[in-house]
Write a protein that holds these residues in place. Sequence first.
Motif, PDB file in Angstrom:
ATOM      1  N   SER A 279     -50.352  22.237   8.256  1.00  0.00           N
ATOM      2  CA  SER A 279     -51.035  21.181   7.493  1.00  0.00           C
ATOM      3  C   SER A 279     -50.044  20.552   6.526  1.00  0.00           C
ATOM      4  O   SER A 279     -49.143  21.214   5.999  1.00  0.00           O
ATOM      5  CB  SER A 279     -52.239  21.755   6.742  1.00  0.00           C
ATOM      6  OG  SER A 279     -51.846  22.828   5.893  1.00  0.00           O
ATOM      7  N   PHE A 280     -50.207  19.249   6.302  1.00  0.00           N
ATOM      8  CA  PHE A 280     -49.258  18.480   5.494  1.00  0.00           C
ATOM      9  C   PHE A 280     -50.028  17.561   4.550  1.00  0.00           C
ATOM     10  O   PHE A 280     -51.201  17.260   4.767  1.00  0.00           O
ATOM     11  CB  PHE A 280     -48.363  17.609   6.390  1.00  0.00           C
ATOM     12  CG  PHE A 280     -47.743  18.329   7.560  1.00  0.00           C
ATOM     13  CD1 PHE A 280     -46.510  18.943   7.445  1.00  0.00           C
ATOM     14  CD2 PHE A 280     -48.407  18.390   8.782  1.00  0.00           C
ATOM     15  CE1 PHE A 280     -45.938  19.601   8.521  1.00  0.00           C
ATOM     16  CE2 PHE A 280     -47.842  19.049   9.864  1.00  0.00           C
ATOM     17  CZ  PHE A 280     -46.611  19.652   9.726  1.00  0.00           C
ATOM     18  N   ASN A 281     -49.318  17.091   3.512  1.00  0.00           N
ATOM     19  CA  ASN A 281     -49.894  16.001   2.736  1.00  0.00           C
ATOM     20  C   ASN A 281     -49.414  14.678   3.331  1.00  0.00           C
ATOM     21  O   ASN A 281     -48.833  14.656   4.419  1.00  0.00           O
ATOM     22  CB  ASN A 281     -49.535  16.140   1.252  1.00  0.00           C
ATOM     23  CG  ASN A 281     -48.061  15.898   0.978  1.00  0.00           C
ATOM     24  OD1 ASN A 281     -47.264  15.704   1.901  1.00  0.00           O
ATOM     25  ND2 ASN A 281     -47.675  15.895  -0.289  1.00  0.00           N
ATOM     26  N   SER A 282     -49.620  13.571   2.660  1.00  0.00           N
ATOM     27  CA  SER A 282     -49.299  12.257   3.215  1.00  0.00           C
ATOM     28  C   SER A 282     -47.788  12.048   3.330  1.00  0.00           C
ATOM     29  O   SER A 282     -47.006  12.548   2.517  1.00  0.00           O
ATOM     30  CB  SER A 282     -49.893  11.152   2.342  1.00  0.00           C
ATOM     31  OG  SER A 282     -51.296  11.259   2.302  1.00  0.00           O
ATOM     32  N   LEU A 283     -47.413  11.285   4.357  1.00  0.00           N
ATOM     33  CA  LEU A 283     -46.009  10.943   4.557  1.00  0.00           C
ATOM     34  C   LEU A 283     -45.569   9.864   3.583  1.00  0.00           C
ATOM     35  O   LEU A 283     -46.325   8.937   3.262  1.00  0.00           O
ATOM     36  CB  LEU A 283     -45.795  10.436   5.986  1.00  0.00           C
ATOM     37  CG  LEU A 283     -45.598  11.475   7.080  1.00  0.00           C
ATOM     38  CD1 LEU A 283     -45.778  10.826   8.456  1.00  0.00           C
ATOM     39  CD2 LEU A 283     -44.234  12.137   6.980  1.00  0.00           C
ATOM     40  N   ASN A 284     -44.323   9.976   3.153  1.00  0.00           N
ATOM     41  CA  ASN A 284     -43.729   8.984   2.271  1.00  0.00           C
ATOM     42  C   ASN A 284     -42.418   8.501   2.894  1.00  0.00           C
ATOM     43  O   ASN A 284     -41.552   9.314   3.222  1.00  0.00           O
ATOM     44  CB  ASN A 284     -43.456   9.602   0.890  1.00  0.00           C
ATOM     45  CG  ASN A 284     -42.773   8.617  -0.037  1.00  0.00           C
ATOM     46  OD1 ASN A 284     -43.170   7.467  -0.137  1.00  0.00           O
ATOM     47  ND2 ASN A 284     -41.718   9.086  -0.701  1.00  0.00           N
ATOM     48  N   VAL A 285     -42.283   7.197   3.085  1.00  0.00           N
ATOM     49  CA  VAL A 285     -41.082   6.622   3.695  1.00  0.00           C
ATOM     50  C   VAL A 285     -40.121   6.166   2.608  1.00  0.00           C
ATOM     51  O   VAL A 285     -40.521   5.509   1.639  1.00  0.00           O
ATOM     52  CB  VAL A 285     -41.440   5.434   4.611  1.00  0.00           C
ATOM     53  CG1 VAL A 285     -40.190   4.837   5.232  1.00  0.00           C
ATOM     54  CG2 VAL A 285     -42.405   5.874   5.702  1.00  0.00           C
ATOM     55  N   GLN A 286     -38.845   6.522   2.795  1.00  0.00           N
ATOM     56  CA  GLN A 286     -37.814   6.162   1.822  1.00  0.00           C
ATOM     57  C   GLN A 286     -36.627   5.554   2.545  1.00  0.00           C
ATOM     58  O   GLN A 286     -36.173   6.077   3.567  1.00  0.00           O
ATOM     59  CB  GLN A 286     -37.363   7.418   1.054  1.00  0.00           C
ATOM     60  CG  GLN A 286     -36.279   7.166   0.024  1.00  0.00           C
ATOM     61  CD  GLN A 286     -36.769   6.341  -1.149  1.00  0.00           C
ATOM     62  OE1 GLN A 286     -37.822   6.627  -1.725  1.00  0.00           O
ATOM     63  NE2 GLN A 286     -36.021   5.302  -1.499  1.00  0.00           N
ATOM     64  N   SER A 287     -36.135   4.422   2.029  1.00  0.00           N
ATOM     65  CA  SER A 287     -34.919   3.805   2.579  1.00  0.00           C
ATOM     66  C   SER A 287     -33.759   4.046   1.625  1.00  0.00           C
ATOM     67  O   SER A 287     -33.948   4.197   0.409  1.00  0.00           O
ATOM     68  CB  SER A 287     -35.119   2.301   2.796  1.00  0.00           C
ATOM     69  OG  SER A 287     -35.391   1.644   1.569  1.00  0.00           O
ATOM     70  N   TYR A 288     -32.540   4.076   2.186  1.00  0.00           N
ATOM     71  CA  TYR A 288     -31.349   4.373   1.397  1.00  0.00           C
ATOM     72  C   TYR A 288     -30.301   3.292   1.600  1.00  0.00           C
ATOM     73  O   TYR A 288     -30.291   2.595   2.625  1.00  0.00           O
ATOM     74  CB  TYR A 288     -30.793   5.746   1.802  1.00  0.00           C
ATOM     75  CG  TYR A 288     -31.778   6.870   1.559  1.00  0.00           C
ATOM     76  CD1 TYR A 288     -31.866   7.495   0.320  1.00  0.00           C
ATOM     77  CD2 TYR A 288     -32.643   7.282   2.567  1.00  0.00           C
ATOM     78  CE1 TYR A 288     -32.779   8.517   0.096  1.00  0.00           C
ATOM     79  CE2 TYR A 288     -33.567   8.295   2.356  1.00  0.00           C
ATOM     80  CZ  TYR A 288     -33.630   8.909   1.115  1.00  0.00           C
ATOM     81  OH  TYR A 288     -34.547   9.908   0.892  1.00  0.00           O
ATOM     82  N   ASP A 289     -29.434   3.155   0.612  1.00  0.00           N
ATOM     83  CA  ASP A 289     -28.432   2.090   0.633  1.00  0.00           C
ATOM     84  C   ASP A 289     -27.270   2.389   1.567  1.00  0.00           C
ATOM     85  O   ASP A 289     -26.572   1.471   1.996  1.00  0.00           O
ATOM     86  CB  ASP A 289     -27.892   1.842  -0.784  1.00  0.00           C
ATOM     87  CG  ASP A 289     -28.969   1.344  -1.731  1.00  0.00           C
ATOM     88  OD1 ASP A 289     -29.902   0.656  -1.239  1.00  0.00           O
ATOM     89  OD2 ASP A 289     -28.900   1.648  -2.932  1.00  0.00           O
ATOM     90  N   SER A 290     -27.067   3.656   1.892  1.00  0.00           N
ATOM     91  CA  SER A 290     -25.927   4.028   2.730  1.00  0.00           C
ATOM     92  C   SER A 290     -26.225   5.317   3.468  1.00  0.00           C
ATOM     93  O   SER A 290     -27.157   6.064   3.107  1.00  0.00           O
ATOM     94  CB  SER A 290     -24.665   4.215   1.876  1.00  0.00           C
ATOM     95  OG  SER A 290     -24.834   5.309   0.984  1.00  0.00           O
ATOM     96  N   THR A 291     -25.418   5.589   4.501  1.00  0.00           N
ATOM     97  CA  THR A 291     -25.565   6.840   5.235  1.00  0.00           C
ATOM     98  C   THR A 291     -25.263   8.024   4.322  1.00  0.00           C
ATOM     99  O   THR A 291     -25.935   9.066   4.395  1.00  0.00           O
ATOM    100  CB  THR A 291     -24.625   6.854   6.446  1.00  0.00           C
ATOM    101  OG1 THR A 291     -24.958   5.763   7.310  1.00  0.00           O
ATOM    102  CG2 THR A 291     -24.746   8.154   7.215  1.00  0.00           C
TER     103      THR A 291
END
Length: 439
Positions: free
Chosen positions: A95-107
């Motif tokens: 079981s999990f809580n809600s997904l959160n999407v994160q973007s990053y400036d670089s690898t």
Amino acid sequence: MKFSKYFLWIGLALMIILSFYLSYLIWANPTIEGQTLVEETEESQVHDEEEEEDYIAAEDVFLPIKAVYKTEDQIQASNTENLLEDLQADISQASFNSLNVQSYDSTEQLVQQTRMSDGIEMDYASSFPLEKYIDFFNLALANEGNEEINSLTFQLVQIDFTEEKIRFINKDEQLSAEADIQSSLDGIKNILNEDSVDWYDVVQDERLDYFEYFNDQPVKLKKFSYIASSRPYTVFRDSFFTNPDNLRSNDDTDNLNIYDGSESMVIEPDNQRVDFQGNTSEEEEFDPYTDSYQYIRKLGTNYGSIRFLDSMQNTLDYHIFVEGFPVFSDTEEGKFSVEFSDTSQEDQRSVEIQANLNMIQVPIPSDSEIEVPSGKEVLEDLYYTGADPEKLHSLVVGYSWENIEDTGVVDLEPAWYVQYGNSWHKSEDLMQQLQESEE
């Protein structure tokens, strides 16, 4: 004589009684016919269920190709199929809580934020849609109505034991989606420590790749030999055609042509190639993964372990796997390529499936082994010979299908394969091409 009349009266009495009894069965108990039909229907349903059980489950077809187990003092990898199945089954029950999407400036920033010291990572050879992963493996991850999540693809799944998180990483677009794991991780940890898992040591060199783990030293892998045979074309006919019982055929040419009004299949006897063409309805939103799986799943176990390997635009490739490694062939044995394209009709999309009737059947006992160089060395050599990092998408160990001429025997030899551009190459073949292009 008196005895004869006596027996005659007894026989007549018995016949009358029998007549009344049969009349009763017919008129007073009319449910017998219905019961017979129910039993036949139930038997038919059981037969249909048994056929359904022969289909390949989506969770088996779309498994990742490798698992990496990372601890404070050791990093190991495994391609063991049972391990991947068990891990996925346990994740599906979490079981999990809600997904959160994160973007990053670089690898580099993505690597720093997703670095873990204790956990597992499962890899795909190409980008895989998060929405389909949740669907195929029945994960309790909320994504309904979240367009950002529904459009996200990833190459890596992380289970971070320390932070108790699941992460989906897209290394090409510098994205990650993560959720807290709210159930126990003991089941996953127990699976990783089972004696039946074949682990091998791997290392990471961020100068070559930020996310890949490779064997640092050469390893010896089994070489397999099989007696090959041609599968009946009816396996493909029954799997691909919508109505396989109402088909026409034309064998006036060198090839066998099977067709109905909207679907056709050509079998080339010289090279055993199969080319199916048909249409799919677009009443629902087009999904190449689900739509292609509908064809592949019906092949059942006729071709052993069939698994998804990669997707390029609207083409998905499925391969047979041996001992957890994909099989590659210059003449497409062991490969099922499903391509979709637009048609002139708004509510339809054309589909073309290319495959081969040849199949490995009976194993030939052998203790032969072949030494496979370290992945780190192969990657270094590829860069040295001029490989473009932007075109180099994946590097995997696979088995090369080698037909032994005039014997009916196939050797499966382990080798490194590279997804370069839009195609797969044996690593040494690609290096030779790169060297020749520079001359």
